[in-house]
Write an enzyme that holds these catalytic residues in place. Sequence first.
Site, PDB file in Angstrom:
ATOM      1  CB  ALA A 101      -0.922   0.002   1.214  1.00  0.00           C
ATOM      2  N   GLY A 102       2.165   1.089  -0.131  1.00  0.00           N
ATOM      3  CA  GLY A 102       3.037   2.258  -0.167  1.00  0.00           C
ATOM      4  C   GLY A 102       3.251   2.877   1.201  1.00  0.00           C
ATOM      5  CG  LEU A 103       0.698   2.974   3.988  1.00  0.00           C
ATOM      6  CD1 LEU A 103      -0.477   2.584   4.868  1.00  0.00           C
ATOM      7  CD2 LEU A 103       0.807   4.503   3.923  1.00  0.00           C
ATOM      8  CB  SER A 104       7.505   2.138   4.404  1.00  0.00           C
ATOM      9  OG  SER A 104       7.905   2.954   3.371  1.00  0.00           O
ATOM     10  CB  SER A 105       4.685  -3.286   5.013  1.00  0.00           C
ATOM     11  OG  SER A 105       4.845  -3.714   3.685  1.00  0.00           O
ATOM     12  CB  SER A 106       9.559  -3.861   2.644  1.00  0.00           C
ATOM     13  OG  SER A 106       9.257  -2.743   1.890  1.00  0.00           O
ATOM     14  CG  ASP A 143      10.526   4.138   2.455  1.00  0.00           C
ATOM     15  OD1 ASP A 143      10.255   5.344   2.382  1.00  0.00           O
ATOM     16  OD2 ASP A 143      10.352   3.348   1.508  1.00  0.00           O
TER      17      ASP A 143
HETATM   18  C1  GLA Z   1       9.807   4.277  -2.114  1.00  0.00           C
HETATM   19  C2  GLA Z   1      11.277   4.108  -1.748  1.00  0.00           C
HETATM   20  C3  GLA Z   1      11.827   5.393  -1.117  1.00  0.00           C
HETATM   21  C4  GLA Z   1      11.495   6.618  -1.980  1.00  0.00           C
HETATM   22  C5  GLA Z   1      10.026   6.632  -2.392  1.00  0.00           C
HETATM   23  C6  GLA Z   1       9.711   7.728  -3.378  1.00  0.00           C
HETATM   24  O1  GLA Z   1       9.048   4.420  -0.944  1.00  0.00           O
HETATM   25  O2  GLA Z   1      11.445   3.037  -0.847  1.00  0.00           O
HETATM   26  O3  GLA Z   1      13.200   5.264  -0.892  1.00  0.00           O
HETATM   27  O4  GLA Z   1      12.332   6.658  -3.095  1.00  0.00           O
HETATM   28  O5  GLA Z   1       9.624   5.392  -2.952  1.00  0.00           O
HETATM   29  O6  GLA Z   1       9.871   8.975  -2.808  1.00  0.00           O
END
Ligand code: GLA
Length: 385
Positions: free
Chosen positions: A120-125, A169
């Site tokens: 979902a683009g919330l940086s779960s990884s 992230d």
């Molecule tokens: C992902 C990447 C980040 C960043 C964003 C875009 O989340 O993991 O390092 O580059 O995309 O801003």
Amino acid sequence: MNLEKTFIEIFKNAPEIKARAPGRVNLIGEHTDYNDGFVMPIAIHHEIVILACPRRDRLVRLHSVGFGQSSSFSLDKPIEKDPVHPWSNYERGVFSEYLKRGIVPGGADMLIYGNVPVGAGLSSSAAVEMATSQAVKGLNGLDLSGIDMIKLSQDAENKFVGMNCGIMDQFISCMGEKGKALFLDCRSLEYELIPFPSDTYTVVIMNTRVKRELTGTEYNERRGQCEEGVRLLGRKVRGIQALRDVEINDFNMNKAVLPEKVRMRCEHVIKENARVKAFVGALKDRDSERMGLLLTDSHKSLRDLYEVSCRELDILVDIAMAVKGVVGARMTGAGFGGCAIAVVEKGREKDLEEAVLKIYPEQTGIIPEIYISEPAQGAGIEKLK
Ligand code: GLA
């Protein structure tokens, strides 16, 4: 859910430590981190929690509550990816990076639980990597700084998982503070924690629920185009190591040397860096109008110049911008799906939620998810006994 009980059921042993690391949204500064630029993310309440206890042997056993699966590996052999349980590659990558640094951790049992939506683009990884790094640090009593943990986690993602992400992230997942936004210089890694005026504004996160399938390839392609821009502009302007170094006037005078797509990508990054710096002042001044313009310009630039938005993200932003009390809205994260954010005047968030829940399904046939989050605390470790 009682995680300690689950741990004992699965591993027949009691956990000794609890590590946690949050997901994030980025307020502004998108696709700037890998260009040595500026970003301003906040940590969110969605997080990954890992319960762990040490083992006497050299085995690492992982169990993911979310996936309902286990995966294990030995620290005596080179650590490899697990094609059957790809979720475990983030933890494997962290162990592998510890070993590469000459730090030999002991075996461990680890239970992984989280509520950061995957894809979902919330940086779960990044949250999984950071929670694992913290758990290993805690179990082995290691003396590592925040920056060490951030770089180790990023290396796990870049070198082991194979996603060439920047540092944003992992950085916010580690260094985030409750109630604060983090203004980060991705070159020097100097940062400022800026109090987020939660008495005036709320950040509303709107999930398109469109998975970011294309992210890997498109992301690496964008990085390549930025590097190409640096190479070509570097022939004309002295001292350019990254797009961060390119002044807008130098760009305008020399942009004719760039192929069209490269020119578009460079323009986005150069102007986005300037927007982040302007946003710092606007946030401190609580200047809603200025903040709104910067957020909206960022979205347009990601949509038209960087070409990483999608129909669903644009729809969410349009819906949000028509609601009274919404200061500004934009896609957040890598793009191609995932989430958009809106900064909303305090007390107006329900109006936005209602509008999104009504109009978005009508236009897309998808039920969105909405999360309201105040900036949360970064990663930490707690001893359980
Ligand atoms: C992902 C990447 C980040 C960043 C964003 C875009 O989340 O993991 O390092 O580059 O995309 O801003």
